[in-house]
Design a protein around this motif. Structure first.
Motif, PDB file in Angstrom:
ATOM      1  N   ASN A   1      38.572  21.232  56.647  1.00 11.03           N
ATOM      2  CA  ASN A   1      39.775  21.945  56.204  1.00 11.03           C
ATOM      3  C   ASN A   1      41.040  21.136  56.427  1.00 11.03           C
TER       4      ASN A   1
ATOM      5  N   LYS B   1      36.144  15.800  49.604  1.00  8.62           N
ATOM      6  CA  LYS B   1      35.536  16.840  50.432  1.00  8.62           C
ATOM      7  C   LYS B   1      34.242  17.257  49.755  1.00  8.62           C
TER       8      LYS B   1
ATOM      9  N   VAL C   1      41.378  18.288  54.979  1.00  9.42           N
ATOM     10  CA  VAL C   1      41.397  17.341  53.867  1.00  9.42           C
ATOM     11  C   VAL C   1      42.759  17.259  53.177  1.00  9.42           C
ATOM     12  N   ASP C   2      43.466  18.394  53.124  1.00  6.38           N
ATOM     13  CA  ASP C   2      44.771  18.344  52.439  1.00  6.38           C
ATOM     14  C   ASP C   2      45.928  18.131  53.418  1.00  6.38           C
TER      15      ASP C   2
ATOM     16  N   ILE D   1      51.111  20.380  52.360  1.00  7.20           N
ATOM     17  CA  ILE D   1      50.209  21.527  52.261  1.00  7.20           C
ATOM     18  C   ILE D   1      50.158  22.234  53.614  1.00  7.20           C
TER      19      ILE D   1
ATOM     20  N   ILE E   1      32.012  19.866  55.535  1.00  8.68           N
ATOM     21  CA  ILE E   1      32.426  21.270  55.520  1.00  8.68           C
ATOM     22  C   ILE E   1      32.420  21.761  56.961  1.00  8.68           C
TER      23      ILE E   1
END
Lengths: 565, 283
Positions: free
Chosen positions: B54, B65, B56-57, B12, B49
């Motif tokens: 961001n 998340k 997480v991927d 990603i 958050i």
């Protein structure tokens, strides 16, 4: 009404009214009667006035009358407060030294031929070489003698209840006997002519809905309970805590309702069964987590014990004004399920169903109780059969796979299993964040389709009463109980009970209307929140409405008065 | 089969700013998992958050998340359900010290066996640079050109005031040391709190590598809380390393009377229970 009798124990908060009430309820039950016990108490530890009313009958009894036959009081404020609740020919027994009734009270007593008995319980306790606090059981056994019930039954309950407590049991029994033989007013006879329940009723159970929820959760394989104390849900923590050595359940008092809800979500995500319980204020704090569980499709189960009023409101009194909170809390649009229980029986069943729904549909589920069900003592023969655990776990390629039913595969994260991303950002089927319009629409629609699938799956509302009844009350929660009491002597009324409130199956309401029934919306709130939902979903508006929002439950008399008007 | 760093990579596209400290924090995190021989299926990371979330991927594993400020209680819920998982709560200084500060306090007090990884970039970066409790007081920030009116919180001092069992501080430009700290933290039986001093080139460019280089110094582990407090409060130097560890306090699950001798996890125990034996007290 026939075949029912009511006794009210009253006093200040902290004087032991609850203990006396529980002892009496248990003893009456063990004497072969069905009981219902209802508590009133202030949100303070000492003082004010508190009461414990026990109604008993030969058949199932689910609600109280406003009036009662015996009033027992340990304190003056409670005497003034409750004296007008006595029936004609009733009796008031109290232990308040130098107590004077007001002129108005004296007139009421005279007019209604009420007997007044003062017992100097402290003196009798002293005579029997017992501590002052044991004076309470003197009142208890005096009432028992008025009822002309067998002292041995009461004695056994007292012994069983206090066997593990550090008290002088012999002194306690001396006090019991002294109270039982205390002089009764000349010629006074209560004439309790109520038949007993057939069979061995002493083995029946006394449960609050909170107890039943605790037992149902244990039965359903729930392994963790997280909560922050808040009336009227607090006692679930107690019941699960007291049994945790046997059950092995993880019972945790969290630092806030936000934490409690997050812990549940984390544990459910990980693959166990967990839940939390709270009241309106704590529920508000949980709303962001409900929304998060909605988009992440994580099972979540919250018991919402309703009390009355916004803010702190009337914290230890009942109501049903949090239905809208349950239906609409949480930002964004996502599917949810709202259930409502009315008594111990359906609380036991619905908590088990709630776990199944939360897991199968991967949605937040909210089970409503009210103070009136959560803390009242219901008398049931046995616990119903356990409901089969359905977890609907399934391994798949993508955690958020787009499906016809809206339900995507969910499997327990564990060593060797494919990993996945659970995402509170809008996401594609693999869980990765997206801001693409088409993807957003596709995923939102998938989620919302679960609501239609769930609605198909839910049972119809329960119709209580004769098919020929002309008037059908429609509602949820404890309003059912009072209507069922009135129904015993009035075949002209029926009740349509919504245990599964949302998604709403409204078709039965429309068909009853078509049959020409006169439908009456009954709610323990000010605005008719269930009626609003029915109108929103079906367009149907109830013409007749009965609302009560004085923080008291519906008493039998409320319904009788309504039907007369 | 040995675990490889590639097992933790995803395809990603990453969205952090060039030069962001998060790159090396993730590098260290992946390296620590590899060196501990943990497969992605054995770890759980809850993300907050913020810019950290961001990521997480960017990393493989069981990931959740959730919401701002809540990665700690979410991680605790996961850990209590299955303590065999290595659970990390990933959070920024904003979420940790503001929205979720109560969770940090109670997690330390309860000594859950999880790792709390605090990315301290000294601002709310994802919402374009607002002040947090760790922002320098005179520094102009979003909407407050004259600096913040509030005082600051020293993360180390806060954590050490709560009788923690593990506190360490790392620096995002020293991924080698951070890897070691993360490994020790994850192996610690109890709540390990790791603060990472993180470079934020966009909203905190003044605190760049040159600025840190002058101040960063390694600290040996301290044997008392008061020594540890003195270390984290030093005004000249920013000390890194494992600053305090107490191996004697049992973690939460081992302190629970009814769970401490259990061999199974809550996730293994979901089955119908016969409640008959519990009914006698209701009769």
């Amino acid at each position: 009404m026939k075949n029912r009798f009511a006794i009210k124990f009253a006093g200040q908060s902290g004087q032991g009214v609850n203990t006396l009430g529980e002892l009496l309820a248990k003893s009456i039950k063990n004497s072969g009667y069905q009981t219902f016990a209802y508590r009133e108490y202030p949100s303070i530890i000492k003082g004010g006035y508190a009461s414990y009313q026990i109604d008993f009958s030969n058949t199932e009894i689910l609600a109280s009358t406003k009036q009662f036959n015996i009033l027992v009081s340990l304190a003056s404020e409670a005497l003034h407060k409750y004296i007008f609740g006595l029936n004609k020919g009733g009796i008031v027994v109290h232990s308040v030294n130098d107590f004077d009734f007001t002129q108005e009270e004296i007139e009421y007593i005279k007019e209604n031929k009420i007997e007044v008995v003062y017992i100097d319980i402290e003196a009798i306790a002293e005579e029997n070489k017992a501590p002052k606090i044991m004076g309470n059981v003197i009142l208890l056994s005096y009432v028992w003698s008025l009822l002309a019930f067998d002292l041995r039954v009461l004695e056994k309950v007292v012994k069983d209840t206090f066997k593990n407590k550090n008290i002088d049991m012999e002194a306690e029994i001396r006090c019991l006997k002294a109270g039982y033989s205390y002089e009764k007013p000349k010629g006074y006879n209560l004439n309790i002519d109520i038949p007993k329940v057939k069979g061995n009723w002493s083995n029946s159970l006394l449960l609050t809905a909170n107890d039943a929820i605790s037992l149902g959760a244990i039965s359903a394989g729930c392994r963790a309970y997280y909560a922050y104390p808040m009336t009227p849900s607090t006692s679930i923590l107690q019941t699960l805590g007291k049994t945790y050595m046997k059950t092995g359940m993880l019972v945790k008092q969290a630092e806030s309702e936000i934490t409690a809800a997050q812990l549940v979500m984390g544990s459910m995500y990980m693959g166990t069964r967990a839940f939390t319980a709270t009241s309106g204020g704590g529920f508000d704090l949980m709303s962001e987590t409900i929304s998060c569980a909605g988009i992440t499709e994580t099972p979540l189960l919250i018991v919402l014990g309703q009390r009355s009023g916004p803010g702190t409101g009337v914290p230890t009194w009942t109501g049903a004004s949090d239905l809208n909170a349950a239906l609409y809390t949480g930002h964004g649009e996502f599917p949810r399920c709202v259930l409502s229980c009315s008594d111990a029986n359906d609380a036991y069943e619905l908590i088990q169903r709630a776990f199944n729904i939360a897991e199968k549909y991967q949605i937040p589920v909210i089970l409503l109780t009210e103070k009136q069900s959560a803390e009242s003592l219901f008398n049931v023969r046995d616990i119903p059969k356990a409901i089969k655990i359905e977890r609907s776990l399934k391994e798949g390629k993508e955690r958020y796979e787009i499906t016809e039913s809206g339900i995507s595969p969910r499997w327990i994260p564990s060593k060797g299993k494919p990993t996945y991303l659970v995402n509170s950002d809008e996401h594609t089927p693999d869980g990765v964040s997206t801001e693409e319009p088409a993807e957003i629409v596709r995923m939102s629609e998938k989620r919302m389709r679960k609501l239609l699938t769930l609605k198909e799956d839910l049972p119809e509302p329960i119709y209580w009463g004769s098919k020929d009844a002309k008037k059908v009350f429609v509602g949820f929660g404890t309003t059912k109980n009072t209507i069922l009491e009135v129904m015993k002597e009035n075949e002209d009324i029926a009740y349509l009970q919504y245990q599964y409130i949302y998604p709403l199956k409204f078709e039965k309401i429309l068909s009853l209307e078509e049959e020409g029934k006169s439908l009456i919306l009954i709610e323990n709130n000010q605005n008719g929140e269930f009626g609003q939902l029915v109108k929103k979903e079906s367009g149907y508006e109830f013409k007749e409405k009965l609302f009560k929002f004085d923080s008291r439950p519906f008493f039998v008399e409320d319904i009788l008065d309504f039907l007369k008007s | 089969m040995a675990v490889k760093i590639e097992d933790y990579n995803t395809n990603i596209k990453n969205t952090w700013c060039p030069g962001c400290g998060n790159f090396s924090i993730h590098m260290a995190l992946k390296q620590a998992f590899v060196e501990l021989n943990l497969t992605p299926s054995e770890i759980v990371i809850t993300f907050d958050i913020g810019c950290n979330g961001n990521g997480v991927d960017d990393i493989e594993g069981n990931r959740f998340k959730g919401l701002h400020g809540r990665s700690v209680p979410l991680a605790i819920g996961a850990h209590l359900a299955n303590s065999k998982m290595k659970v990390i709560a990933d959070i920024g200084d904003g979420g940790c010290l503001h929205e979720g500060v109560d969770h940090l306090i109670h997690a330390i007090r309860s000594n859950y066996d999880i790792t709390i990884l605090i990315h301290n970039n000294q601002n709310f970066a994802l919402t374009t640079g607002q002040a947090t409790s760790t922002t320098k007081e005179e520094k102009p920030m979003y909407a407050f050109p004259d600096g913040k009116a509030e005082g600051s919180i020293n993360i180390g001092e806060l954590v050490l005031s709560l009788n923690p069992t593990f506190f360490a501080r790392g620096y995002s430009n020293d991924p080698k040391q951070l890897t070691e700290i993360l490994k020790q933290g994850m192996n610690h039986k109890g709540c390990s709190v790791i603060e990472v001093m993180q470079i934020c080139p966009t909203y905190n460019p003044q605190s760049n590598h040159d600025w840190f280089k002058e101040r960063i110094a390694q600290s040996a582990i301290k044997s008392t809380i008061s020594e540890a407090v003195a270390t984290v409060k030093d005004t000249e130097k920013i000390y890194t390393g494992i600053i305090y560890q107490n191996r004697n306090r049992p973690d939460f699950l081992n302190n629970l009377e009814n769970r401490k001798s259990k061999k199974t996890e809550l996730v293994d125990e979901v089955k119908q229970v016969d409640i008959k034996s519990l009914l006698s007290s209701f009769k």
